[in-house]
Write a protein that holds these residues in place. Structure first.
Motif, PDB file in Angstrom:
ATOM      1  N   VAL A   1      13.249 -49.787  16.568  1.00  0.00           N
ATOM      2  CA  VAL A   1      12.674 -49.676  17.910  1.00  0.00           C
ATOM      3  C   VAL A   1      11.945 -48.338  18.022  1.00  0.00           C
ATOM      4  O   VAL A   1      12.441 -47.295  17.585  1.00  0.00           O
ATOM      5  CB  VAL A   1      13.781 -49.778  18.982  1.00  0.00           C
ATOM      6  CG1 VAL A   1      13.210 -49.527  20.378  1.00  0.00           C
ATOM      7  CG2 VAL A   1      14.444 -51.147  18.917  1.00  0.00           C
TER       8      VAL A   1
ATOM      9  N   GLU B   1      11.084 -45.187  19.522  1.00  0.00           N
ATOM     10  CA  GLU B   1      11.721 -44.323  20.516  1.00  0.00           C
ATOM     11  C   GLU B   1      10.695 -43.662  21.434  1.00  0.00           C
ATOM     12  O   GLU B   1      11.044 -43.135  22.490  1.00  0.00           O
ATOM     13  CB  GLU B   1      12.560 -43.244  19.816  1.00  0.00           C
ATOM     14  CG  GLU B   1      13.699 -43.789  18.961  1.00  0.00           C
ATOM     15  CD  GLU B   1      14.733 -44.554  19.787  1.00  0.00           C
ATOM     16  OE1 GLU B   1      14.854 -44.276  20.999  1.00  0.00           O
ATOM     17  OE2 GLU B   1      15.410 -45.437  19.217  1.00  0.00           O
TER      18      GLU B   1
ATOM     19  N   HIS C   1      14.469 -59.228  19.137  1.00  0.00           N
ATOM     20  CA  HIS C   1      13.311 -58.349  19.105  1.00  0.00           C
ATOM     21  C   HIS C   1      11.967 -59.078  19.180  1.00  0.00           C
ATOM     22  O   HIS C   1      10.971 -58.480  19.531  1.00  0.00           O
ATOM     23  CB  HIS C   1      13.323 -57.490  17.842  1.00  0.00           C
ATOM     24  CG  HIS C   1      14.478 -56.552  17.775  1.00  0.00           C
ATOM     25  ND1 HIS C   1      14.763 -55.677  18.798  1.00  0.00           N
ATOM     26  CD2 HIS C   1      15.430 -56.375  16.830  1.00  0.00           C
ATOM     27  CE1 HIS C   1      15.834 -54.969  18.469  1.00  0.00           C
ATOM     28  NE2 HIS C   1      16.265 -55.387  17.280  1.00  0.00           N
TER      29      HIS C   1
ATOM     30  N   ARG D   1      13.397 -56.060  24.893  1.00  0.00           N
ATOM     31  CA  ARG D   1      14.218 -55.610  26.017  1.00  0.00           C
ATOM     32  C   ARG D   1      14.442 -54.096  25.924  1.00  0.00           C
ATOM     33  O   ARG D   1      14.803 -53.575  24.874  1.00  0.00           O
ATOM     34  CB  ARG D   1      15.565 -56.325  26.007  1.00  0.00           C
ATOM     35  CG  ARG D   1      16.427 -56.055  27.247  1.00  0.00           C
ATOM     36  CD  ARG D   1      17.820 -56.641  27.052  1.00  0.00           C
ATOM     37  NE  ARG D   1      17.782 -58.083  26.923  1.00  0.00           N
ATOM     38  CZ  ARG D   1      17.819 -58.938  27.948  1.00  0.00           C
ATOM     39  NH1 ARG D   1      17.881 -58.473  29.193  1.00  0.00           N
ATOM     40  NH2 ARG D   1      17.798 -60.232  27.744  1.00  0.00           N
ATOM     41  N   GLN D   2      14.196 -53.410  27.018  1.00  0.00           N
ATOM     42  CA  GLN D   2      14.445 -51.969  27.097  1.00  0.00           C
ATOM     43  C   GLN D   2      15.277 -51.713  28.350  1.00  0.00           C
ATOM     44  O   GLN D   2      14.760 -51.726  29.461  1.00  0.00           O
ATOM     45  CB  GLN D   2      13.137 -51.181  27.155  1.00  0.00           C
ATOM     46  CG  GLN D   2      13.352 -49.672  27.168  1.00  0.00           C
ATOM     47  CD  GLN D   2      12.042 -48.908  27.004  1.00  0.00           C
ATOM     48  OE1 GLN D   2      11.133 -49.367  26.343  1.00  0.00           O
ATOM     49  NE2 GLN D   2      11.952 -47.738  27.611  1.00  0.00           N
TER      50      GLN D   2
ATOM     51  N   ARG E   1       9.462 -55.204  28.033  1.00  0.00           N
ATOM     52  CA  ARG E   1       8.169 -54.561  27.803  1.00  0.00           C
ATOM     53  C   ARG E   1       7.503 -55.182  26.581  1.00  0.00           C
ATOM     54  O   ARG E   1       8.141 -55.862  25.767  1.00  0.00           O
ATOM     55  CB  ARG E   1       8.347 -53.061  27.587  1.00  0.00           C
ATOM     56  CG  ARG E   1       9.166 -52.690  26.350  1.00  0.00           C
ATOM     57  CD  ARG E   1       9.035 -51.217  26.017  1.00  0.00           C
ATOM     58  NE  ARG E   1       9.885 -50.798  24.901  1.00  0.00           N
ATOM     59  CZ  ARG E   1       9.579 -50.942  23.619  1.00  0.00           C
ATOM     60  NH1 ARG E   1       8.446 -51.537  23.272  1.00  0.00           N
ATOM     61  NH2 ARG E   1      10.406 -50.527  22.681  1.00  0.00           N
TER      62      ARG E   1
END
Length: 306
Positions: A195, A197, A224, A244-245, A250
């Motif tokens: 992911v 960052e 993902h 998913r965040q 997003r």
């Protein structure tokens, strides 16, 4: 090696050649999508642009049509065959560019051709049309090798079933594509998704409303890689992948898209909502979504005889 790139998008075939260790000079490229062309130019620089393959730029065509081409690549429109598209097959108006590609091959006679499309083109309903289309190339003396596979079986994170056709001119060494099972043992390390960052909604990715998140058939990668569409499932090219965040959803960042499509680098792109100042986030999502899986394609291009 002299390379002609058709239906180029963001240059997936160009990157696959690099990852395959092939030294290729792309003498011209062709795509009708302005968003894809802007992204291509940022990654690869300004190149000779053939434009619409149905009406190629006469000046560029005059320059290249006498050139000996070692490799022509092209992922012709998939909507006529995709199960998320029209499924009209070879009767679809959007198949006309593939006929135009044949006419270009007939005149230029490249040594090798590599075509890419969705695996659904092999379905029974399209089989007769596919055989007739390939027969056009066989009548020119080309020999055909087929590869159907999914990069997830090679250890990549994306599930994306595709078919590749390698065509060899009659006077050159035969290019035989390996099977997916043979390639499976060539990949040493299984890809791990990282992911990004640095993801920041509104800067390098966009927020997606939970009501728009919808799993579309055929392409998943655990949590993902899912697909959403603003309208309905057959709006195939309107897909955007989501992640998913926290409690939100997003889109992917450029770094994450490169992982998803098997790039071994992250190209420099100027991302800006105003397309005159850079590549928009939505354009990036659309262009990657219509691209080759570079990792998968590179493994096939490693076997190219030249």
């Amino acid at each position: 090696m002299k390379h002609l790139s058709l239906f180029s998008g963001l240059g997936g075939a160009e990157q696959a050649l690099i990852q395959a260790g092939k030294k290729a000079q792309t003498i011209a490229h062709s795509d009708i999508c302005g968003r894809a062309n802007r992204m291509y130019e940022q990654i690869w620089g300004r190149n000779f642009q053939l434009g619409d393959i149905l009406k190629p730029d006469p000046q560029v065509w005059a320059m290249i049509n006498k050139t000996e081409i070692d490799l022509l690549t092209g992922g012709f429109p998939c909507q006529p065959f995709s199960q998320l598209g029209s499924e009209k097959g070879f009767d679809d108006e959007r198949f006309k560019p593939a006929i135009a590609m044949y006419e270009l091959v007939r005149q230029m006679r490249p040594k090798y051709l590599l075509f890419e499309n969705v695996a659904a083109i092999l379905n029974k309903k399209h089989r007769e049309g596919l055989e007739l289309y390939l027969e056009l190339y066989k009548s020119l003396g080309y020999r055909v090798s087929l590869h159907c596979g999914n990069p997830i079986y090679l250890g990549y994170i994306q599930s994306r079933s595709r078919v590749y056709f390698a065509l060899s001119r009659e006077d050159v060494d035969l290019w035989t594509l390996p099977t997916i099972f043979h390639l499976k043992y060539m990949l040493k390390n299984k890809q791990q998704f990282l992911v990004d960052e640095s993801a920041e909604i509104g800067k390098n990715c966009i927020r997606i409303h939970p009501k728009r998140v919808k799993l579309v058939w055929g392409e998943t990668c655990k949590k993902h890689f899912q697909c959403i569409t603003a309208r309905h499932a057959d709006a195939h090219c309107s897909r955007v992948t989501w992640i998913r965040q926290g409690d939100e959803f997003r889109s992917y960042t450029l770094k994450e898209y490169c992982q998803l499509f098997g790039w071994d680098r992250v190209p420099k792109l100027k991302i800006h909502q105003n397309h005159r100042k850079g590549v928009s986030r939505s354009a990036m999502a659309w262009t990657f979504g219509n691209s080759w899986h570079v990792g998968h394609a590179s493994k096939l291009l490693e076997t190219l005889p030249c």
